[in-house]
Design an enzyme around this catalytic site. Structure first.
Site, mmCIF file in Angstrom:
data_model
loop_
_atom_site.group_PDB
_atom_site.id
_atom_site.type_symbol
_atom_site.label_atom_id
_atom_site.label_comp_id
_atom_site.label_asym_id
_atom_site.label_seq_id
_atom_site.Cartn_x
_atom_site.Cartn_y
_atom_site.Cartn_z
ATOM 1 N N HIS A 152 50.549 -40.150 35.143
ATOM 2 C CA HIS A 152 50.733 -39.478 36.436
ATOM 3 C C HIS A 152 51.216 -40.537 37.428
ATOM 4 C CE1 HIS A 152 47.377 -37.161 34.633
ATOM 5 N NE2 HIS A 152 47.932 -36.130 35.234
ATOM 6 N N ASP B 1 48.440 -42.704 38.478
ATOM 7 C CA ASP B 1 47.801 -43.576 37.480
ATOM 8 C C ASP B 1 48.371 -44.985 37.597
ATOM 9 O OD1 ASP B 1 46.595 -41.291 36.489
ATOM 10 O OD2 ASP B 1 48.033 -41.048 34.841
HETATM 11 C C1 GCO Z 1 43.454 -31.503 31.564
HETATM 12 C C2 GCO Z 1 44.885 -31.782 31.340
HETATM 13 C C3 GCO Z 1 45.465 -32.892 32.028
HETATM 14 C C4 GCO Z 1 46.969 -32.860 32.002
HETATM 15 C C5 GCO Z 1 47.486 -34.005 32.723
HETATM 16 C C6 GCO Z 1 48.968 -33.879 32.907
HETATM 17 O O1 GCO Z 1 42.612 -32.393 31.639
HETATM 18 O O2 GCO Z 1 43.189 -30.364 31.588
HETATM 19 O O3 GCO Z 1 45.041 -32.028 29.984
HETATM 20 O O4 GCO Z 1 45.003 -34.051 31.457
HETATM 21 O O5 GCO Z 1 47.493 -32.891 30.713
HETATM 22 O O6 GCO Z 1 46.839 -34.155 33.890
HETATM 23 O O7 GCO Z 1 49.201 -33.455 34.181
#
Ligand code: GCO
Ligand code: MN
Length: 388
Positions: A57, A60
């Protein structure tokens, strides 16, 4: 000792969401249990373990609220690290769920200013993705949903999301970025109900966009099992539609809170069939893992190793399944009935219509066919347990 033949190689094309590695072990009931592993350490550690790529992200790697100069300095360091370690940024996404401004949605907030802010945040992240050579850009609508249905109409919410996506597709086209959008379905959590809960709903939604060819899906095992559905079937539907741009593999007990367990740690048959699908159908994307080490772990590395190993072990099991004489013989029998009729209605014509209308079926014989599925499943069970 763990067998070395399952150790990952670059060409296996494994990738990890670094947010999983950065996770400090907090949950709604307890504080952090370990230090955060910094982003560059995560990326270096993945490269040392032969991962092909990492997913991230915006926040991150670039803390929320960083200045332009800070952003540039971070990206310079990141690109150096990627070059030094030979690792790729395979998927990028925007954090549109953490900051309180997104408490009632980003693209589906009832406030147009918040919708525009979310769209602007994505524009900025798309620039980063392009700079890092990332081809897949994910939309996970963590806050796109409701607890109170009286608060907004789902049709209007879809309209808002569509408007932003269409605008962002135009932006990518104008900038000539080699980026495709990937929508990640999830039925709930953190909202009571999330919009676009399943692969099927995302597929249908994509067709309402201005540039459907620029958009695909990245399904996640856990999200599918939270809905009580079958990951093998959901991944297959995305693949069949030519829309499987990325995968988020992990583990999850059905119908529970989002557990984000290691791939293959909870349901071996399911991990087998997901692997079989991707291998048999020559899925071209990266094998992405979106999961978190147990809260009891002190660092993420055993977790990283075993996700990749489990996939490689399943790959070996798939090869055994596909070449096992008894299994294939049985499958040959199951699929061998009335072969001469295959393709009879592939093309509509008055003659085939006539043929079909006049066909006689021996229902008793058809209904009486022997299907040794108990035995077939036992063969697979014994193969997975290593005793076949
Ligand atoms: C969750 C998701 C997230 C997304 C990620 C990508 O925890 O429900 O899996 O991890 O994949 O944030 O935007
Ligand atoms: Mn995910």
């Amino acid at each position: 000792m763990l067998a070395s033949r399952f150790a990952p190689k670059r060409e296996d094309k494994f990738a990890f969401g670094i947010w999983g590695l950065q996770n400090r072990g907090r949950d709604p009931f307890g504080d952090q249990t370990r230090q955060e592993t910094p982003a560059l350490k995560c990326i270096q550690g993945l490269a040392e373990r032969n991962a092909f790529g990492f997913e991230f992200h915006d926040n991150d790697i670039i803390p929320f609220g960083s200045s332009a100069a800070q952003r540039d300095a971070i990206l310079t360091d990141l690109k150096k690290c990627m070059g030094d370690w030979g690792i790729k940024a395979t998927m990028a996404t925007t954090n549109t769920f953490y900051h309180p401004v997104f408490k009632d949605g980003a693209f589906t907030s009832t406030d147009p200013a918040i919708r525009l802010y979310a769209t602007q945040k994505v524009l900025n992240c798309l620039d980063i993705a392009a700079e890092l050579g990332t081809g897949v850009f994910v939309f996970w609508g963590g806050r796109e949903g409701v607890e109170v249905d009286a608060s907004k109409c789902p049709i209007e919410a879809s309209k808002w999301f569509r408007e932003s996506l269409n605008f962002l597709c135009e932006f990518v086209r104008a900038k000539k970025y080699a980026i495709k959008f990937s929508i990640e379905p999830k039925p709930n959590e953190p909202r009571g109900d999330l919009f676009l809960p399943t692969v099927g709903s995302v597929l249908a939604f994509i067709e309402t966009l201005q540039y459907p060819e620029m958009c695909g899906i990245n399904p996640e095992t856990a999200h599918i099992k939270i809905a009580g559905l079958n990951p093998y079937h959901e991944f297959a539907q995305a693949l069949d539609a030519g829309k499987l741009l990325d995968v988020h593999l992990n583990g999850q007990k059905p119908l529970r809170f989002d557990q984000d367990l290691t791939f293959g740690s909870d349901d071996l048959k399911e991990a087998f069939f997901t692997t079989k699908l991707l291998q048999d159908h020559k899925y071209q994307g990266t094998i992405g893992f979106d999961c978190h080490p147990y809260r009891t772990e002190s660092d993420p590395w055993d977790f990283v190793d075993r996700n990749m190993r489990n996939y490689n072990i399943m790959k070996e099991k798939v090869a055994q399944f596909n070449t096992n004489k008894e299994i294939q013989g049985l499958l040959g029998e199951i699929h061998g009935a009335n072969k001469d009729l295959v393709g009879l209605i592939a093309q509509y014509s008055p003659q085939t219509l006539d043929k079909l209308r006049n066909m006689q079926f021996n229902l008793e014989a058809l209904a009486g066919r022997k299907l040794r599925y108990e035995y077939l499943d036992q063969l697979l069970t014994e193969l997975l347990l290593g005793v076949l």
